[in-house]
Enzyme design. Structure first.
Site, PDB file in Angstrom:
ATOM      1  N   HIS A  37      36.364 -31.773 -13.099  1.00 34.54           N
ATOM      2  CA  HIS A  37      36.683 -30.683 -12.181  1.00 34.54           C
ATOM      3  C   HIS A  37      35.401 -29.963 -11.736  1.00 34.54           C
ATOM      4  CE1 HIS A  37      41.260 -29.767 -12.616  1.00 34.54           C
ATOM      5  NE2 HIS A  37      41.032 -31.052 -12.681  1.00 34.54           N
ATOM      6  N   LYS A  62      46.529 -31.203  -7.073  1.00 35.64           N
ATOM      7  CA  LYS A  62      46.754 -29.771  -6.816  1.00 35.64           C
ATOM      8  C   LYS A  62      45.474 -28.948  -6.916  1.00 35.64           C
ATOM      9  CE  LYS A  62      48.471 -29.046 -11.518  1.00 35.64           C
ATOM     10  NZ  LYS A  62      47.881 -30.320 -12.008  1.00 35.64           N
TER      11      LYS A  62
END
EC number: 2.7.1.156
Lengths: 174, 174, 174
Positions: free
Chosen positions: C54, C19
């Site tokens: 990330h 996501k």
């Protein structure tokens, strides 16, 4: 009049997904009189609060009948031609069947057998519970197996099936 | 003949969602001979019952090969031109890799590398396990991270991806 | 220029569903300058690793601002006309609000009130956590109730809502 609703609808969703509110919005325009079959029991404060907030949201025009275990019988006894039914929810029914040591296959088959003869449309709400990690304890694993089997049976009979997330419906069937 | 199946299909779903039955129905019309690559091991009665019920449902025309760990090798060794393959399921494979302290990235890359060369279509079944509360224990968190990474890799390579709930497929890709 | 993004987008998905990467790909083409509002805190090695991976993936062009609790304030203070915002993620924000014993309804309403006035599009990432078995402990149940309520609120305001599984987006709204 309840012409807008098909005979059988299943609304699946997660916890706090908005599935009950969505199901109510399906049923409310169909008739000024609606039947709410509640499978939940107010056994503690958390459950009592949840039931109260659902009742407050539903507003007028609903007749509430509790059907924690004898769901098929309650459907047959209470469904009327101009009174669509909302059953909220199947997972609590499964919980009650397990707590009462009922034969789940007999109960599931009884519910499915009752559906074709009902004089009014029925909308089932249920929790999808099988998309997390396998639970540690065997009862929880049995519960999600039972719930999954029941969902497959009802979805197979249903005219429309919705999956609700974040209040948004996704049509899976119909 | 297996012309109806694309080279790689992924079928994701929750526990008791009907994902295996759906995957079988994808594979069965494709050929009279099918290969079932089973990653599950009958390590207790619950698992033995689950395996038996899957076997009973599959019926004739399936050859079963166990591939709890060496999945890529089993695919290469057993796939034949007229024999589409059903791999059930990836999450049990991840479990076996973790229990065997295998290098998961090496295993995942090995599986992905084997796919383009296979002579027959392959359908993977797997459990989506990342949609519940974050698990308390680190092994379960690692497991769902590994499963999620593998799903992304296979879905990236797949021609078709389905998400199954209540026995109903939702096409995510293809 | 950020003309390709609508004012408010919500990207829901499970753990390791891809996501965040999907949300980044929505934001990156919209502008050469992007704002990353991080709600996560590096309180242990697992979280530190997750944040590092990330950051490594996002690459250049991102300005990172930490907003573990004061999310609406950080949005208002940092959003600029040519700088679309990625908020990752709402569930960690809910966790931080609960740990800080904040009033969650006030915080949710404050966030929703801030959205219409922002000069740039904002994309929210959040974990769907309500599709597993009911958690044993009350805090986890409260958490998934809060998360579900917030998702419904943001989805109601959002122009586009996506559900991501195995890296694949399913459009729920827009």
């Amino acid at each position: 009049m309840s012409s807008r609703l098909p005979p059988v609808t299943l609304v699946l969703g997660g916890a706090r997904s908005g599935k009950s509110a969505f199901a109510e919005k399906l049923v409310e325009p169909a008739s000024s009189e609606r039947l709410y079959l509640a499978t939940g029991r107010a056994w503690d404060d958390e459950m009592r609060n949840r039931i109260s907030s659902h009742q407050a949201r539903r507003g007028q025009g609903w007749k509430t009948v509790e059907a924690p275990v004898k769901l098929a019988e309650a459907l047959v006894a209470n469904a009327g031609a101009d009174r669509p039914v909302l059953v909220d929810c199947l997972t609590l029914w499964v919980t009650n069947l397990m707590l009462g040591e009922e034969d789940l296959d007999v109960a599931f088959d009884g519910l499915c057998a009752a559906l074709p003869g009902l004089p009014a449309p029925v909308v089932f709400v249920s929790n999808e519970v099988g998309l997390g990690i396998v639970p540690d304890n065997a009862v929880a694993r049995a519960f999600r197996d039972h719930a999954g089997r029941l969902h497959q049976k009802i979805a197979g009979l249903a005219d429309e099936v919705y999956f609700v997330a974040a209040g948004l419906p996704l049509k899976m069937k119909g």
